[in-house]
Structures are given as structure tokens and as C-alpha cells.
Design an enzyme around this catalytic site. Structure first.
Site, PDB file in Angstrom:
ATOM      1  N   TYR A  24       0.722  -1.314   0.075  1.00 14.14           N
ATOM      2  CA  TYR A  24      -0.015  -0.169  -0.069  1.00 14.14           C
ATOM      3  C   TYR A  24       0.924   1.363   0.018  1.00 14.14           C
ATOM      4  O   TYR A  24       0.423   2.274  -0.865  1.00 14.14           O
ATOM      5  CB  TYR A  24      -0.876  -0.133   1.325  1.00 14.14           C
TER       6      TYR A  24
HETATM    7  P1  NAP Z   1     -13.077   5.906   2.246  1.00 15.24           P
HETATM    8  O1  NAP Z   1     -14.056   6.388   2.802  1.00 15.24           O
HETATM    9  O2  NAP Z   1     -12.787   4.408   1.761  1.00 15.24           O
HETATM   10  O3  NAP Z   1     -13.193   6.839   0.667  1.00 15.24           O
HETATM   11  C1  NAP Z   1     -12.532   6.317  -0.239  1.00 15.24           C
HETATM   12  C2  NAP Z   1     -13.146   7.050  -1.570  1.00 15.24           C
HETATM   13  O4  NAP Z   1     -12.648   6.375  -2.787  1.00 15.24           O
HETATM   14  C3  NAP Z   1     -14.834   6.257  -1.510  1.00 15.24           C
HETATM   15  O5  NAP Z   1     -15.664   7.404  -1.992  1.00 15.24           O
HETATM   16  C4  NAP Z   1     -14.694   5.512  -2.802  1.00 15.24           C
HETATM   17  O6  NAP Z   1     -15.884   5.325  -3.412  1.00 15.24           O
HETATM   18  C5  NAP Z   1     -13.728   6.085  -3.577  1.00 15.24           C
HETATM   19  N1  NAP Z   1     -13.404   5.224  -4.584  1.00 15.24           N
HETATM   20  C6  NAP Z   1     -12.776   3.874  -4.595  1.00 15.24           C
HETATM   21  N2  NAP Z   1     -12.467   3.285  -5.799  1.00 15.24           N
HETATM   22  C7  NAP Z   1     -12.904   4.064  -6.675  1.00 15.24           C
HETATM   23  C8  NAP Z   1     -13.110   4.217  -7.985  1.00 15.24           C
HETATM   24  N3  NAP Z   1     -12.587   3.094  -8.786  1.00 15.24           N
HETATM   25  N4  NAP Z   1     -13.295   5.508  -8.783  1.00 15.24           N
HETATM   26  C9  NAP Z   1     -13.647   6.411  -8.034  1.00 15.24           C
HETATM   27  N5  NAP Z   1     -13.488   6.431  -6.758  1.00 15.24           N
HETATM   28  C10 NAP Z   1     -13.323   5.439  -6.101  1.00 15.24           C
HETATM   29  O7  NAP Z   1     -11.636   6.477   2.819  1.00 15.24           O
HETATM   30  P2  NAP Z   1     -11.483   7.650   3.817  1.00 15.24           P
HETATM   31  O8  NAP Z   1     -11.569   7.504   5.053  1.00 15.24           O
HETATM   32  O9  NAP Z   1     -12.275   8.905   3.038  1.00 15.24           O
HETATM   33  O10 NAP Z   1      -9.897   7.974   3.316  1.00 15.24           O
HETATM   34  C11 NAP Z   1      -9.503   8.556   2.288  1.00 15.24           C
HETATM   35  C12 NAP Z   1      -7.989   7.845   1.733  1.00 15.24           C
HETATM   36  O11 NAP Z   1      -6.944   8.351   2.822  1.00 15.24           O
HETATM   37  C13 NAP Z   1      -7.728   6.552   1.878  1.00 15.24           C
HETATM   38  O12 NAP Z   1      -8.175   5.865   0.669  1.00 15.24           O
HETATM   39  C14 NAP Z   1      -6.097   6.179   2.126  1.00 15.24           C
HETATM   40  O13 NAP Z   1      -5.640   6.253   0.861  1.00 15.24           O
HETATM   41  C15 NAP Z   1      -5.927   7.688   2.889  1.00 15.24           C
HETATM   42  N6  NAP Z   1      -5.499   7.580   4.080  1.00 15.24           N
HETATM   43  C16 NAP Z   1      -6.110   6.578   5.264  1.00 15.24           C
HETATM   44  C17 NAP Z   1      -5.557   6.474   6.264  1.00 15.24           C
HETATM   45  C18 NAP Z   1      -6.356   5.621   7.452  1.00 15.24           C
HETATM   46  O14 NAP Z   1      -6.134   5.590   8.578  1.00 15.24           O
HETATM   47  N7  NAP Z   1      -7.629   4.957   6.925  1.00 15.24           N
HETATM   48  C19 NAP Z   1      -4.613   7.002   6.670  1.00 15.24           C
HETATM   49  C20 NAP Z   1      -3.760   7.894   5.850  1.00 15.24           C
HETATM   50  C21 NAP Z   1      -4.221   8.194   4.705  1.00 15.24           C
HETATM   51  P3  NAP Z   1     -17.386   4.642  -2.843  1.00 15.24           P
HETATM   52  O15 NAP Z   1     -17.929   5.726  -1.958  1.00 15.24           O
HETATM   53  O16 NAP Z   1     -18.152   4.537  -4.177  1.00 15.24           O
HETATM   54  O17 NAP Z   1     -16.896   3.379  -2.277  1.00 15.24           O
END
Ligand code: NAP
Length: 210
Positions: free
Chosen positions: A125
Site C-alpha cells: 500500500y
Molecule cells: P473512504 O471512505 O474509503 O473513501 C474512499 C473513496 O474512494 C470512496 O468514496 C470510494 O468510492 C472512492 N473510490 C474507490 N474506488 C474508486 C474508483 N474506482 N473510482 C472512483 N472512486 C473510487 O476512505 P477515507 O477514510 O475517506 O480515506 C481516504 C484515503 O485516505 C484512503 O483511501 C487512504 O488512501 C488515505 N489514508 C487513510 C488512512 C487511514 O487511517 N485510514 C491514513 C492515511 C491516509 P465509494 O464511496 O463509491 O466506495
């Protein structure tokens, strides 16, 4: 600026759209499912359909800036991490180049700047995020990369710690991540910069302002 939010339906993305809506900018929410459209239209926010697995060109018409907050999430396999977090992000960057987008803010993750040091099960990742970040740095776009620690759903505090390198681990509310990304859109000292982000003691609206 008219700002395309990629991943607008995500937990950070939804905060981003609301913060943009309350700012001098105009959000355009990119979602991949028609069921996700009404929640934005009810707010008065423009919506475009776009899936990072497919062609997203039509989402870019009239766009000045991009905030990338999409990700495949922790419950998919390594293949999806490469397809979305790496190749999907690179596709978004290429479209931004083609359309002459003025600003591109990437939501990355802490550790993506030294992926080889990450924990074993997490390394693929970090490498995917790293490759997307490096592509953005070499793209010629006016970029900012934000690398938060562990995201929480606590309400934002507006108090952060933002620096090129933070030598600690920690958490940060998604709302503060969103607010930081929106804030940095208009901060000249953030241009062509990459930053770790945690909760901290700096007042968000003053970071990098002098
Ligand atoms: P999330 O709620 O899972 O949001 C990810 C978004 O990406 C969702 O809206 C999803 O769409 C969209 N997505 C996935 N596949 C896609 C595709 N093929 N085309 C268009 N959109 C797509 O995640 P979050 O909590 O907001 O976090 C955002 C990002 O922050 C994570 O993905 C990660 O890379 C990063 N991050 C996370 C952490 C952590 O502690 N979790 C820490 C640091 C950074 P749908 O709504 O349709 O599913």
C-alpha cells in the site's frame, strides 16, 4: 476555483466537499454511483460520474483544481490497491495535465515517502501511494501532497501539526485532513511541497502563512 473532488463520497471526501462549499471555491463532486448523486445535489453541489477504473475525462471539463481523496480501502486485495491508489491516481494526474489544471492536492499517507521502512503487510500500500506521489512530483503540475497519520472520525479541532517530516506517529480527524487540503489550495508556500500531517498545536489557518 472550480475544484474536482475525486473520492467525494468517501469519509474524507464528504468533509472536503462541505469545506469547499463553505469556502470561496466551488466543489464538483466526482462519484461512481448514481445513488450517491442526490446527497450532493440536495446541498447544491454539482456532481459528475466517474470511475477510476474507467475513463474519467468527462469529469474534468471546466475544472481548475483537483483534490484527490479516493482509495480502494483496507478491505480489498493488493490488486485493487495498485489499480486505484496507484494507477487511478496516476490517471487523475494525467487528466489534470491534459486539461491544464492549475492545482492538484493529493491525499497520501504517512510513510509513503519511505515505503521500504513500513510494516510488512502494509508495504504494498505504501509503495502504491509512493509511486503515485512520485508521479505527481514529476508531472509539472502545481501540486501539494498531504500525508496524514491514522484517520479518526472525531470532530475536527483545527489544531494540526504539518511539516515536511514528522518523526512521530499519531492520529488526525478526517475533518481536519479535509480542512487542511482545502486550506492548502490557496497557500503559496504549500506549492510543490509534501507534508506529514497529525493533530497538533498549530492553528490550521496560520500554517505556512508566513
Ligand atoms: P473512504 O471512505 O474509503 O473513501 C474512499 C473513496 O474512494 C470512496 O468514496 C470510494 O468510492 C472512492 N473510490 C474507490 N474506488 C474508486 C474508483 N474506482 N473510482 C472512483 N472512486 C473510487 O476512505 P477515507 O477514510 O475517506 O480515506 C481516504 C484515503 O485516505 C484512503 O483511501 C487512504 O488512501 C488515505 N489514508 C487513510 C488512512 C487511514 O487511517 N485510514 C491514513 C492515511 C491516509 P465509494 O464511496 O463509491 O466506495
Amino acid at each position: 476555483m472550480r475544484v474536482l473532488v475525486i473520492g467525494a463520497n468517501g469519509k474524507v471526501g464528504q468533509h472536503i466537499v462541505k469545506k469547499l462549499y463553505d469556502s470561496e471555491h466551488e466543489p464538483v463532486a466526482m462519484v461512481r454511483d448514481t445513488d450517491q448523486v442526490p446527497q450532493f445535489e440536495e446541498l447544491g453541489v454539482s456532481v459528475v460520474l466517474g470511475d477510476l477504473d474507467k475513463d474519467i475525462e468527462s469529469a474534468y471539463y471546466g475544472i481548475d483544481a483537483v483534490l484527490f481523496a479516493a482509495g480502494s480501502g483496507p478491505h480489498t486485495g493488493a490488486d485493487k490497491t495498485v489499480i486505484i491508489d496507484q494507477e487511478g491516481a496516476i490517471k487523475a494526474i494525467k487528466q489534470a495535465q491534459q486539461f491544464g489544471v492549475k492545482r492538484f492536492i493529493m491525499l497520501s499517507t504517512m510513510g509513503a515517502n519511505h515505503p521500504e521502512s513500513g510494516p510488512e503487510g502494509f508495504r504494498h500500500y505504501l509503495f502504491a501511494k509512493h509511486r503515485a506521489d512520485e508521479y505527481l512530483k514529476d508531472s509539472g503540475l502545481n501540486y501539494t501532497i498531504v500525508r496524514p497519520g491514522i484517520l479518526t472520525n472525531e470532530p475536527g479541532t483545527g489544531k494540526i501539526s504539518l511539516a515536511e517530516q514528522l518523526d512521530e506517529n499519531g492520529t488526525v480527524p478526517r475533518e481536519d485532513v479535509a480542512e487542511t487540503m482545502v486550506y492548502l489550495l490557496s497557500v503559496p508556500r504549500a506549492e510543490h511541497g509534501s507534508f506529514d500531517l497529525l493533530s497538533g498545536q498549530q492553528q490550521l489557518g496560520e500554517v505556512l502563512s508566513y
